[in-house]
Design an enzyme around this catalytic site. Structure first.
Site, short mmCIF file in Angstrom:
data_model
loop_
_atom_site.label_atom_id
_atom_site.label_comp_id
_atom_site.label_asym_id
_atom_site.label_seq_id
_atom_site.Cartn_x
_atom_site.Cartn_y
_atom_site.Cartn_z
N TYR A 154 -16.01 39.09 48.53
CA TYR A 154 -14.86 38.32 49.42
C TYR A 154 -14.54 37.28 48.57
O TYR A 154 -13.36 37.18 48.72
CB TYR A 154 -15.76 38.02 50.68
CG TYR A 154 -14.63 37.19 51.63
CD1 TYR A 154 -13.74 37.67 52.69
CD2 TYR A 154 -14.85 35.95 51.60
CE1 TYR A 154 -12.99 37.36 53.44
CE2 TYR A 154 -14.00 34.93 52.54
CZ TYR A 154 -13.05 35.66 53.20
OH TYR A 154 -12.03 34.96 54.00
N ILE A 185 -7.18 33.64 63.74
CA ILE A 185 -5.98 32.82 63.27
C ILE A 185 -4.85 33.59 63.14
O ILE A 185 -3.71 32.70 63.71
CB ILE A 185 -6.25 32.67 61.70
CG1 ILE A 185 -7.64 31.58 61.61
CG2 ILE A 185 -5.26 31.79 60.91
CD1 ILE A 185 -8.30 31.55 60.14
#
Length: 289
Positions: free
Chosen positions: A150, A13
């Site tokens: 996470y 990304i």
């Protein structure tokens, strides 16, 4: 011409966002922990005549953050856009995740973005304009099985940015969260691994959660193959947010992820989210007790 600082641009990304923004006419400072991995960006910049440069930046290094931000301000006189994109994955339940590893995950995914944001805010506030975009995840809205650490980091990022956004709009600074779902990049290629000392290694195979883990991973592989976006898809959403006259606080990067987010917002009990996640583990053949 707007100037944009992007973290974590060596792959995925971040790399696609750096190119997309540069092609749209922004001056891009693409940063990464290991600048030797920036050759792809530099080759594109040279071939296409893009205003893009690569700099070293480790979001876990406060001194380096200060030096990079100050250097940009000295060279360009302004910083219009900050994109907090650097991140690292981690797979494991709370029982399996040492606190030391949890702290590393938080440092990379949340505290690093906090440091960068804190470093650019005085300039943006005094100038009366700027846009801070943080790449979160559907895992920042809906907890994902085996992603305890996470998701904790991404939930923290969401809470910080949502809180900050309300205040900074009075100073002309906009805050946005970018929330992708499955994205087929190098970031997820190691989804079965764990973060240890900054590198992903194979998880233990003797875990009591092994059957559920395998069900989750097999299901995730199907989701990525059927619904996975590209880094370029996400980059286009980021560009859309930057170009918006009145940018939103949140941008889900696909209709599917927007639907999943809506499940949480319409059900304050959280039961619909729990049911959704439980269904992803059904292949393990275990019964809920």
């Amino acid at each position: 011409m707007k100037t944009a600082l992007i973290t974590g641009t060596s792959t995925g990304i971040g790399q696609d966002t750096a190119l997309t923004l540069a092609r749209a006419g922004l001056t891009v400072i693409a940063t990464m922990r290991d600048p030797s991995r920036g050759q792809i960006l530099l080759d594109h910049a040279q071939a296409e005549g893009l205003a893009l440069e690569v700099q070293q930046l480790d979001v876990q290094n406060p001194q380096q953050i200060t030096e990079v931000v100050n250097g940009i301000l000295q060279r360009y006189g302004q910083l219009d856009v900050l994109i907090n994109n650097a991140g690292a994955g981690y797979l494991g339940t709370t029982e399996e995740t040492p606190v030391e590893d949890l702290m590393k995950v938080l440092d990379v995914n949340f505290i690093g973005a906090y440091r960068l944001t804190q470093a650019v805010l005085p300039h943006m506030r005094e100038r009366g304009q700027g846009h801070i975009l943080s790449v979160s995840s559907i895992g920042g809205l809906i907890g994902q099985p085996f992603n305890d650490a996470y998701c904790a980091a991404k939930f923290a990022l969401e809470g910080m940015m949502e809180s900050l956004a309300a205040v900074m709009q009075f100073y002309g600074v906009r805050v946005s969260l970018i929330e992708p779902g499955p994205v087929n990049t190098a970031f997820v290629a190691n989804v079965g691994g764990q973060l240890t000392g900054g590198a992903l290694t194979s998880p233990e195979q003797t875990s009591p959660y092994q059957a559920l883990r395998e069900a989750y991973l097999n299901g995730s592989a199907e989701v990525f193959s059927s619904m996975g976006q590209t880094g370029a898809d996400v980059a286009e959403v980021i560009l859309q947010a930057i170009n918006a006259e009145n940018p939103h606080l949140r941008y889900q990067t696909s209709g599917t992820i927007q639907h999943l987010a809506s499940l949480k917002y319409v059900d304050p009990t959280g039961d619909s989210v729990l049911k959704l996640n439980s269904s992803r583990l059904a292949a393990a053949g275990l019964e809920i007790k």
